[in-house]
Scaffold this active site. Structure first.
Site, PDB file in Angstrom:
ATOM      1  N   GLN A   1     -33.290  15.177 -12.274  1.00  0.00           N
ATOM      2  CA  GLN A   1     -33.158  16.620 -12.494  1.00  0.00           C
ATOM      3  C   GLN A   1     -33.503  16.904 -13.954  1.00  0.00           C
ATOM      4  O   GLN A   1     -32.864  16.370 -14.860  1.00  0.00           O
ATOM      5  CB  GLN A   1     -31.743  17.111 -12.210  1.00  0.00           C
ATOM      6  CG  GLN A   1     -31.631  18.640 -12.326  1.00  0.00           C
ATOM      7  CD  GLN A   1     -30.196  19.123 -12.272  1.00  0.00           C
ATOM      8  OE1 GLN A   1     -29.508  19.089 -13.285  1.00  0.00           O
ATOM      9  NE2 GLN A   1     -29.754  19.571 -11.116  1.00  0.00           N
TER      10      GLN A   1
ATOM     11  N   TYR B   1     -29.353  28.488 -17.049  1.00  0.00           N
ATOM     12  CA  TYR B   1     -30.187  27.784 -18.018  1.00  0.00           C
ATOM     13  C   TYR B   1     -31.542  28.476 -18.113  1.00  0.00           C
ATOM     14  O   TYR B   1     -31.786  29.489 -17.456  1.00  0.00           O
ATOM     15  CB  TYR B   1     -30.305  26.309 -17.635  1.00  0.00           C
ATOM     16  CG  TYR B   1     -28.985  25.575 -17.695  1.00  0.00           C
ATOM     17  CD1 TYR B   1     -28.241  25.543 -18.875  1.00  0.00           C
ATOM     18  CD2 TYR B   1     -28.458  24.935 -16.575  1.00  0.00           C
ATOM     19  CE1 TYR B   1     -27.014  24.884 -18.932  1.00  0.00           C
ATOM     20  CE2 TYR B   1     -27.229  24.269 -16.634  1.00  0.00           C
ATOM     21  CZ  TYR B   1     -26.521  24.251 -17.804  1.00  0.00           C
ATOM     22  OH  TYR B   1     -25.305  23.612 -17.877  1.00  0.00           O
TER      23      TYR B   1
END
Length: 239
Positions: free
Chosen positions: A101, A167
């Site tokens: 990720q 994010y």
């Protein structure tokens, strides 16, 4: 119920069963972002415990996007790629696919953690971040593309691009966080543009290498992402 323990193929990856360890932040890398023996032991325990696959905790693509948390993993240079190659080889010996990720923390980090200015799509009250210039957006795209390539070189079976949890990339697709009026903001297509560029440019470098995303479905905050728009974004991702 028995189907849970049968193999399944997703995004070109064959998983021995359908129990996937989702990404959680481990904070088990050294000061240079290289995975430690402690992280290897954690993943080894998961693999030996029978999970069908592992998605790592988020891994940074560049210094400016680092987390404020301690010991964040990085995949931004030859040293970190080499260190992760040793980890992926161990997982493959155990028959467990592992997906990296990759992430940029955007407005959720701090200058004290990165040593660099905090950036976000727009200057909003939620974060103490400056609005990104066109040049900074292009630099982030390049960093994500390099991150995808580095993950492939490190032996990961695929990447999961972090498009959630406030994010940087989720800030771009969120109408609450992205107030831009240029080609990177406004309607859904424009707010998605940075993600589209990352995918298209990565495909030129890594071909049909598996690329998936983690994305928000609904933001509870006022003017946040709705289920309906998330469906439209999913369709754009499919294309």
């Amino acid at each position: 119920m028995n189907n849970v323990f049968k193999p399944i193929k997703l995004a070109g990856i064959t998983f021995p069963n359908r129990i996937i360890r989702s990404a959680t932040y481990e904070g088990m890398s050294d000061k240079n972002g290289r995975p430690t023996e402690q992280l290897l032991k954690k993943y080894t325990a998961l693999a030996k415990g029978g999970v069908g696959g592992i998605i790592t905790g988020f891994i940074g693509i560049n210094q400016q996007g680092m987390s404020t948390g301690h010991y964040m993993s990085m995949i931004n240079n030859a040293e970190t790629v080499k260190a992760y190659k040793e980890l992926t080889e161990k997982m493959h010996e155990l028959g467990t696919p592992i997906i990296a990720q990759i992430n940029h923390c955007g407005g959720q980090t701090k200058k004290e953690a990165t040593g660099k200015p905090v950036i976000a799509p727009s200057k909003v009250a939620d974060y103490k971040a400056k609005e990104m210039t066109d040049g900074e957006i292009l630099e982030v795209i390049d960093a994500f593309v390099q991150g995808v390539k580095n993950a492939k070189d490190a032996g990961f079976d695929g990447v999961q691009i972090h498009l959630a949890h406030g994010y940087l990339l989720s800030e771009f697709v969120s109408p609450r966080m992205n107030r831009r009026t240029d080609k990177w903001g406004g309607n859904t297509v424009n707010r998605f543009r940075i993600v589209k560029e990352i995918f298209e440019q990565s495909r030129k470098v890594v071909g049909d290498y598996p690329m998936i995303v983690k994305m928000n479905g609904f933001e509870t905050l006022k003017n946040g992402l709705t289920i309906e728009e998330s469906v439209e974004i999913a369709k754009l991702l499919e294309q």
